[in-house]
Motif scaffolding. Sequence first.
Motif: not given
Length: 498
Positions: A61, A93, A103
Amino acid sequence: MRIGTSNSTKILDSACVNEYKIPLIVMMENAVLSAFKHMDIENNQRYVIVSGVGNNGGDGLGLARQLTAHGKEVEVFIVGKIEKMSECSKINYNILKAMNIPTNIVDEENLEYLKCSVKKSDIVVDCIFGTGLEREIKGIFYNVIDIINQNKNKTYSIDVPSGINATNGDVLGICIDADKTISFEFYKRGFLKYDVKQYIGEVIVEHIGIPEYILEKYDDREYITNLDLVKNNIKEKNKFSFKSDFGKVALFAGSRGFTGAAYISTQSAVKCGSGLTTLVCEKYVQDILSTKLCEAMTLDIQNKEKVKKLISECDAIGFGCGMGDTEDTYTKLKYVLENSKCPVVIDADGLNCLKNKKDLLEKHPNRIIITPHLGEMARLTGYSISHIRDNKVDVAKEFAQKYKTIVLLKGYETVITDGNYTYINPTGNSSMANGGMGDTLLGIITSFAGQGMTNLMSAVCGAYIHGYIGENLSKDLYTVNASDVIAQIPFVMKEFVK
């Protein structure tokens, strides 16, 4: 370069956070920046990041953020339950969501979409599982890895290709077929397993800012040999040096039909710089080689008085090349060990004659170096060749500890260990796979031991230089023979000293 396991990685992370107060998110960001250097952004535009919900996923990420910041097209797929996401991964995230970076949470319904994205990508970055994986991969995780392998252009894995046990190299049902693996702090011990080489691709080990004294404190004492270590152990010749400063060595080698082994082992010791070198052999071998070995002396092994005197004066002895697996060879080895005080390097038939008489090793601790290949190690230990191949570090360490010897277990990524410190040799290749190479190595190691290197460093440096020469020669030669290697030894020694 240090070698580490999943456990040593866990211990190191815990120590950094709990003892030295280095936040895990700091180490994760360092890992992200270190991995980013190897994303080949000059040549690629479209990236698919496939992350799990652990800290390895957090690395992915973070990479998505960095790649986006550098103008790359990035799409992120997360495999696993978001509610189980690690704290550091959640931070990255949430940043991605704030940056509106696409995402996707992977489930059975969007596997086809993942497949299309993988096909369109230049590079898939695998961050599904890290070093802690021990269970077999099933379900959605299995499907995702299979889709990546079947449809990728290139895959770069972070720390370890997902599905490989970082400690033992086992493939846990399925694993990522990586073109490049960017590993942190350690070369993972599982990467040493022969069968896993096809999955790890090019391996790069990056540091993530952990201070050296912390790494040393939690060091497993397993390393990959590098050039600096070898250079620092080679003895220089200065203007005040005499031949006596570079050791008196003897090679016990050869038998009828195997005079070549005697010549190769002796000549390699000469070329490696031994001050005085003597071949001890049967009379018929001496008759053949006494004129060919211009710089070495020869001695009839039946001249017991002179042989005993030579043994007592030697700084190192090499034993076994081409002598025959006979009771007579064992008797000679026993005599050499009982009448000498110096390091003794044992190879070939010197090892074969010990297969049922290893008590001789126990009687002479801390002065023997053995150099078996897989077959010889199988005969010494009783393990199968396949077991040794899959567990070569542990098998070598176990034997070294039990018999207080240096073990040099030959093969791809040769293992050298005293049971306490272990080195993996990175040099050499299959162009050297022919008769006489082991004899050459024995001569080099014997010479180094005679010149005053420790037994362990004699074996470590000998293996490195032997393979280094072979690798260089193989750039121009299809087959590299022992005589080719021997001719190059003085040039490489000079190169390393300079």
